[in-house]
Design an enzyme around this catalytic site. Structure first.
Site, PDB file in Angstrom:
ATOM      1  N   GLY A 384      45.621  29.364  17.889  1.00 36.03           N
ATOM      2  CA  GLY A 384      45.040  30.363  18.772  1.00 36.03           C
ATOM      3  C   GLY A 384      45.444  31.763  18.357  1.00 36.03           C
ATOM      4  CB  THR A 391      56.337  31.179  19.069  1.00 37.87           C
ATOM      5  OG1 THR A 391      55.402  31.399  18.011  1.00 37.87           O
ATOM      6  CG2 THR A 391      57.718  30.993  18.487  1.00 37.87           C
ATOM      7  CB  SER A 706      26.238  34.168  18.192  1.00 37.55           C
ATOM      8  OG  SER A 706      26.870  35.431  18.181  1.00 37.55           O
ATOM      9  CE  LYS A 749      29.816  34.643  21.153  1.00 37.96           C
ATOM     10  NZ  LYS A 749      28.741  33.969  20.411  1.00 37.96           N
TER      11      LYS A 749
END
EC number: 3.4.21.53
Length: 827
Positions: A384, A391, A706, A749
């Site tokens: 990610g 972490t 997109s 989005k």
């Protein structure tokens, strides 16, 4: 001399004694016409002489077919030496002009499709002309005969005598010389055969051997051969001298060792052997260890070796430090896992908000561990953007499992020895980071965090490849560190890797990982993290109490929206720390300060806003569409603007678009032109007007597929003069068939659309599953439309009627400009 002993062995095996060679030499010139054509075979590494046997290995398929044909028909072939070993001989320039005809005595097919042949040299020839070069060399040749010297002359006899004498000396310097070859040399009466035999075994380069082949006068050839033999004799004498010196040195070492042993015995009698006590202590510690027999045997063997060495020896401290490492490693030492799933879940929820996928996977692991005691540790990879808690989650997992925690930062790691360790022979050798981490943890089942896995470099060796063994559950139960040199069981270790991107992780390594994606936080999630974790932590670290300072939710949201732009919460943490410090400074200076920070106080404390939130802007113009974009720091909305101007049908794209987005624009435009009847657009408009598509914020690069349906909607709106409906955004890729394909980054989005005030979202039908993964409370005010084809986009996105003062594109009169605007998105 005779470096190629295989050649001589072959000669002995197939000659059947001297008469065979003499017969071949005598009958060599029979039944061969002069100036005949002959197929040539190039030899890379040796020269074939008349009367001599020589093996060759062939790899070229066409050459192998040729050789098999010659072998089956019992024909002859010409063997010529190559001028260079590192190239394939394909033309006359690559080979010498003089070679030897040969018969193929034996042909063996090797398992790897190569062929090995045994050749018998017959007579020399000279290439007169090359007839063909493909598929193999074919040449016209003339036979060459050796000039026989007067064998009774004193000079000739002196040459023969010198050659035999020199060869005898060479043989005496080489005890390993085969007895059969000695007998063969004593019985060769043909001088030409003798010189060819000795020349074939010379330890010299191919050009020197070719020089001997090209000498036709036997006496001259013998003189040149004698020079090579004398040179070889000098080299052999020097080699013998070196060998004798080495032998003497070894005897001296053995003598020294014997003396040292005597000294050691005397030291023991005098009680001065302090190092012996050190080794005894290590051996006693080893007896307490519960380690595998293989490891124990290696340990005691190393101590025995150290015991035989002098403490001043360079190897002694290496062996001792290696033994100490083996003792310090937690062989068969495991912490007891916390099997209380509810308690583990409580620990994870207390320290980390969200991250449901990771927590769920960990609880699954605990549940299975409770059911079976032999489960191998999973290899998880948290993937990610930065700052989402990947972490720090490692510490929480270790706490929840009641395990030790080890963290290794892999960012910038460029040497595989950092993973696998250095060999003991190197100065300053030490174990790799994996074994070192296990040693420091004192447990064989810690939570092992491999941070920044995607940032490994490979300037020296391949550290990513070294991790393959570590992260493979089928192999890591016997991981061998180069320094440790014995297997260590890593199968109970819970490895957790972190990465910001997957494309830089080698496929073989990625295949061993269980990827768990951690998306960026929503504003609501950031608000909860700030309230429950970040703000209380900063308040405590800066010496304030809860009664001294608090913060309103609206103030936190203001900081999130106007002072940070990230997927994680690192910058948010820094901004909250800044707020607390400023209040703390005011307290110390006894200046007025807010005991509860509200939205209005944020600007006065942090200064002007750093970011403006992109909001929906209503427009009455056709040619404008709103798209949804994904960025590394979250989602956003983007506008596509399209305009027509009088011209000849030229298409212009601006706004720093990438190649993929440009192709999407061309696809949308082409589909629109091919389906004008669908929208009632006159064909002549494409020839009479230029089209310009622009994406605002031109300094920001934009790319991805997109924006396909957004581009199409903007163009359809412009050409039909029907405005796009208010507060409608869309995302999806289109094809030339008009099909709408799914895209990624849907969560980011959709959340961006909600923040911007969008009410309806159009997206591919195949993206419906992505919407279902978003919490319903985050999207409860949004309406979703799922489409398969662009025709559905037109019905959903465009107003049913044209705008006021709509342009009539059927009128081709030149105009200065036809207004019509629009905005696009990126993936």
């Amino acid at each position: 001399m005779f470096k190629n002993m295989t050649l001589l062995g072959t000669l002995i095996e197939h000659s059947d004694g001297l008469p065979l060679l003499e017969t071949n030499m005598k009958n060599m010139h029979k039944d061969h016409n002069q100036d005949a054509s002959l197929t040539l075979l190039a030899s890379k590494y040796n020269v074939l002489f008349p009367g001599i046997y020589m093996p060759m290995t062939l790899e070229n398929a066409s050459i192998i077919r040729l050789v098999k044909k010659v072998y089956e028909t019992g024909g002859i072939i010409g063997i010529v030496a190559q001028k260079k070993e590192d190239v394939e001989a394909t033309s006359a320039q690559d080979i010498f002009t003089i070679g030897t005809t040969a018969r193929i005595l034996k042909l063996i097919n090797l398992p790897d499709e190569r062929v090995r042949i045994l050749l018998q040299g017959e007579e020399k020839f000279q290439i007169e002309d090359v007839i063909a070069e493909t598929p193999y060399l074919l040449a016209s040749i003339s036979r060459l005969k050796d000039k026989t010297s007067n064998t009774q002359s004193k000079h000739f006899k002196a040459v023969v005598s010198s050659i035999k004498e020199t060869v005898a000396k060479l043989i005496s310097l080489q005890p390993e010389f085969p007895t059969e070859i000695k007998l063969l040399l004593d019985n060769i009466n043909d001088f030409n055969l003798l010189t060819y035999f000795l020349a074939s075994g010379l330890d010299t380069d191919i050009k020197s051997k070719q020089k001997l082949l090209e000498i036709h006068d036997s006496k001259k050839r013998g003189t040149v051969l004698l020079k090579y033999l004398l040179k070889d004799l000098e080299v052999s004498k020097l080699r013998k001298k070196i060998q004798d010196k080495v032998h003497t040195d070894i005897e001296q070492l053995q003598h020294d060792f014997y003396i040292r042993r005597q000294i050691k015995v005397l030291q023991e009698e005098l009680g001065e052997n302090e190092f012996e006590d050190e080794i005894d202590e290590l051996r006693a510690e080893g007896e307490k260890k519960q380690w595998p027999k293989e490891v124990a045997d290696y340990f005691y063997k190393a101590l025995d070796k150290a015991e035989r060495l002098s403490p001043n020896s360079a190897d002694y401290p290496v062996l001792i430090s290696h033994a100490e490492l083996m003792l310090e490693l937690p062989w068969s030492v495991y912490t007891t896992d916390n099997m209380d799933l509810k308690m583990a879940k409580k620990v994870l929820d207390t320290e980390h908000y969200g991250l449901e996928k990771v927590k769920e996977r960990l609880l699954e692991y605990l549940a299975v561990r409770k059911l079976t005691q032999n489960m191998k540790g999973p290899i998880l990879c948290l993937y990610g953007p930065p700052g989402v808690g990947k972490t720090s989650l490692g510490k929480s997992i270790a706490k929840a499992l009641n395990r030790k925690y080890v963290k290794v930062s892999l960012g910038g790691l460029h040497d595989e020895a950092e993973i696998r360790g250095h060999r003991k022979t190197y100065v300053g050798a030490m174990p790799g980071r994996i074994i070192k981490g296990i040693q420091n943890s004192g447990s064989s089942n810690p939570v092992f965090m491999l941070d920044e896995l995607d940032k490994i470099t490979d300037l020296r060796g391949d550290p990513a490849a070294a991790l393959l063994e570590v992260l493979d559950p089928e192999q890591n139960q016997a991981f061998v560190d180069t320094f440790l040199e014995v297997p260590y069981d890593l199968s109970k270790v819970l490895f957790i890797a972190t990465a910001n991107q997957l494309d830089t992780i080698p496929p073989a390594l990625r295949d061993r990982l269980e990827i768990i994606e951690i998306n960026g936080y929503t504003i609501e999630e950031k608000l909860q993290i700030a309230k429950k974790y970040l703000f209380p932590k900063q308040r405590k670290e800066n010496g304030l109490k809860a009664t001294d300072l608090s913060i309103h939710d609206t103030a936190i949201v203001k900081v999130i929206e106007s002072y940070t732009r990230e997927s994680g919460v690192r910058e948010l943490d820094r901004k909250l720390a800044s707020l607390v410090r400023k209040v703390g400074k005011a307290m110390v200076l006894e200046e007025p300060y807010p005991k509860k920070i509200h939205k209005e106080d944020v600007i006065s404390l942090l200064g002007i806003e750093l970011f403006d939130q992109e909001m929906y802007q209503q427009t009455h113009l056709p040619g404008v569409a709103i798209g949804l974009a994904w960025t590394p720091v979250g989602g956003d909305i983007l506008f596509i603007e399209a305009i027509l101007s009088a011209g000849k049908g030229k298409l212009t794209l601006s706004g720093q678009l990438g190649d993929v987005m440009k192709e999407s624009a061309m696809t949308a435009f082409t589909y629109l032109k091919a389906n004008t009847n669908l929208l009632g657009i006159p064909d002549k408009v494409f020839e009479s007007y230029d089209l310009h598509i622009h994406l605002p914020a031109g300094a920001v690069p934009k790319d991805g597929p997109s924006a396909g349906i957004t581009l199409f909607a903007a163009l359809a709106s412009l050409y039909t003069q029907r405005k796009v409906k208010d507060k409608v955004a869309m995302t999806g890729e289109i094809t030339l068939r008009g099909k709408v394909l799914p895209v990624g980054g849907i969560k980011e989005k959709i959340l961006a659309a909600k923040r911007a005030g969008i009410k309806e979202v159009i997206l591919s039908k195949e993206n419906k599953k992505d919407i279902q993964e978003i919490k319903q409370k985050d999207i409860q005010d949004l309406k979703f439309h799922y489409v398969e084809f662009v025709e559905e986009v037109i019905q959903l996105a465009l107003q049913p009627s044209k705008v006021e003062a709509a342009k009539d594109w059927s009128i081709t009169k030149k105009r200065k400009q036809q207004p019509g605007i629009g905005h696009v998105s990126t993936l």
